[in-house]
Design an enzyme around this catalytic site. Structure first.
Site, PDB file in Angstrom:
ATOM      1  N   ASP A   1      35.451 -28.424-130.108  1.00 34.56           N
ATOM      2  CA  ASP A   1      35.165 -27.064-130.549  1.00 34.56           C
ATOM      3  C   ASP A   1      36.418 -26.215-130.408  1.00 34.56           C
ATOM      4  O   ASP A   1      36.790 -25.819-129.313  1.00 34.56           O
ATOM      5  CB  ASP A   1      34.019 -26.467-129.719  1.00 34.56           C
ATOM      6  CG  ASP A   1      33.523 -25.144-130.283  1.00 34.56           C
ATOM      7  OD1 ASP A   1      33.905 -24.800-131.409  1.00 34.56           O
ATOM      8  OD2 ASP A   1      32.759 -24.461-129.589  1.00 34.56           O
TER       9      ASP A   1
ATOM     10  N   GLU B   1      33.900 -30.073-125.842  1.00 32.58           N
ATOM     11  CA  GLU B   1      32.715 -29.324-125.416  1.00 32.58           C
ATOM     12  C   GLU B   1      31.560 -30.279-125.160  1.00 32.58           C
ATOM     13  O   GLU B   1      31.264 -31.152-125.973  1.00 32.58           O
ATOM     14  CB  GLU B   1      32.303 -28.285-126.456  1.00 32.58           C
ATOM     15  CG  GLU B   1      31.040 -27.528-126.077  1.00 32.58           C
ATOM     16  CD  GLU B   1      30.867 -26.205-126.805  1.00 32.58           C
ATOM     17  OE1 GLU B   1      29.734 -25.702-126.807  1.00 32.58           O
ATOM     18  OE2 GLU B   1      31.852 -25.687-127.362  1.00 32.58           O
TER      19      GLU B   1
END
Length: 459
Positions: free
Chosen positions: A90, A95
């Site tokens: 991300d 993430e």
């Protein structure tokens, strides 16, 4: 409830211009059994709880330049794991989004499992690239960039924006007194020696749909990932990444109780002057007085606001179930300790544990050197137990743990048994070759010449 953590990433010999590609490469080195891909059909990041769709989302122009360059060379590298979690790239950060959890200890276990999944991928990436790879579970690079640890809570749609904002905003401002991760110095505004929150420097709005730039205290994104007629997913972006399990669990538990008070129309009412400035002032108050000006001209303190939510929860929610009573007991003990000496939280709260550690280093060195202290601050968040300063505290029994290592390891593989995450994780385990796409709400499976839609049902 669930937690999405964007991890800080440093790859030896690489620059911010390669961050997007490096993050994608790390995710691609995921060592867990996983399906590669994601169903974006129900993504709606511009939908606003206030009843409109934003024309566009604000983006930091510097970040945008890096993203544009990186996107040409790498994708989001999505992985969906057998435990129901999502692991992806991300905006240049690996993430990890935990699976949906209905219980606090499950959430803590899956948040910690994310650290293991990310570290395994980092070690594999390090081996294949020949470069040192370091990953931090924090929210700042100390050079002006912030990345998020977002919490998510399911709330009935019938509780509208006005009630949610009025009931929750005061708690969002003051809960950093218990759950802030702590930070040496500041990148924006007045620079204290040490502050409570890593996100306080980067909040500029009271409410809004943005998450990357012009970040609000109360995020209004209306993206429920569930039946939108029944549910709102409250997306909380102003919190810090916690290392101590007590802080992770209590952060979720306290917020859950506050949401239940809002649903009952029994949440305390506090009208705080200039909430953004109040958030910053709480974070940077090194005297631990935590004073707040109210719109009626009176003053209160952060502890009084915490206590008002606690007292309401004790009155209306005590006895609901064992988990609620545990949160209430821990919350009451923490508030009482705050009144005596905030540093009594050093075994439960990340900011206090970190500050106690740093003050010991400063005492041994004979002075507080901000550059050295920032380096030590960063190493508190290093997720490699062989290098992390937090790991030394954890292994030494100096901080409160809630789940045993075996449960954490099991959570890297097994989903929570009592949420729809089990259906997602089981499909990845047993039907991975048939999956076309998969997301939070559904999966598309190949069945001969046709595609079958599998809607995930609440447990």
């Amino acid at each position: 409830m669930g937690i999405e953590t964007e991890y800080g990433l440093v790859v030896e010999g690489r620059s911010p211009h390669t961050q997007f590609a490096d993050s994608a490469a790390l995710v691609a080195h995921c060592q867990e059994n996983a399906f590669e891909g994601w169903d974006y059909a129900f993504e709606s990041p511009r939908a606003d709880l206030r009843g409109f769709v934003a024309e566009k989302l604000s983006v930091d122009p510097v970040d945008a330049a890096f993203d544009e360059a990186g996107a040409r060379d790498a994708d989001r590298a999505d992985r969906v794991l057998t435990n129901g979690a999502r692991f992806y790239n991300d905006h240049g950060h690996p993430e990890y989004a935990t699976p949906e959890c209905a219980r606090i200890l499950d959430l803590v276990a899956h948040d910690r499992a994310g650290e293991i999944v990310v570290l395994r991928a980092a070690k594999a990436f390090e081996k294949s690239s020949g470069r040192k790879v370091t990953v931090y579970k924090n929210n700042t690079d100390f050079h002006g960039a912030s990345y998020g640890t977002h919490e998510n809570y399911l709330s009935p749609r019938r509780v509208g924006f006005e009630a949610l904002a009025k009931g929750i905003l005061p708690l969002l401002i003051v809960r950093q007194i218990l759950f802030g991760a702590g930070k040496v110095g500041s990148e924006v505004g007045r620079s204290p020696r040490f502050q409570l929150s890593q996100r306080a420097d980067f909040l500029s709005e009271v409410a809004g749909v943005d998450t990357l730039y012009r970040r609000p205290i109360f995020n209004t994104r209306d993206e429920p990932h569930a039946d939108p007629e029944k549910w709102t997913r409250l997306h909380v972006i102003c919190g810090d990444a916690n290392r101590i399990e007590w802080a992770t669990g209590m952060k979720a538990g306290v917020f859950d109780l506050a949401l239940r008070l809002v649903e009952m129309a029994e949440a305390p009412s506090w009208m705080i002057c200039n909430p953004v400035k109040a958030f910053e002032n709480i974070s940077k108050d090194e005297r631990f007085e935590w004073k707040l000006e109210l719109e009626n001209g009176h003053w209160t303190t952060g502890i009084e606001i915490l206590d008002s939510y606690l007292s309401a929860a004790e009155h209306f929610l005590r006895g609901s179930d064992a988990a609620t009573d545990w949160v209430l007991a821990q919350w009451r003990l923490a508030v009482e300790d705050l009144r005596i000496d905030p540093m009594r939280l050093a075994n439960r709260s990340d900011w206090a544990a970190k500050l106690a550690m740093l003050e010991k280093f400063a005492e041994d060195a004979g002075r507080w050197d901000s550059g050295t202290m920032q380096s030590l601050d960063l190493e508190y968040h290093n997720i490699d137990p062989e290098e992390s300063l937090f790991a030394a505290l954890d292994e030494g029994g100096e901080v409160v743990s809630l789940v045993d290592p075996a449960r954490i390891e099991d959570s890297t593989i097994a989903p929570p048994a009592d949420t729809r995450a089990k259906q997602r994780g089981d499909l990845v385990s047993s039907e991975r070759d048939k999956i076309v796409t998969i997301g939070w709400r559904r999966a598309l499976l190949r069945e001969g010449d046709r595609v079958k839609v599998v809607e995930f049902q609440p447990a």
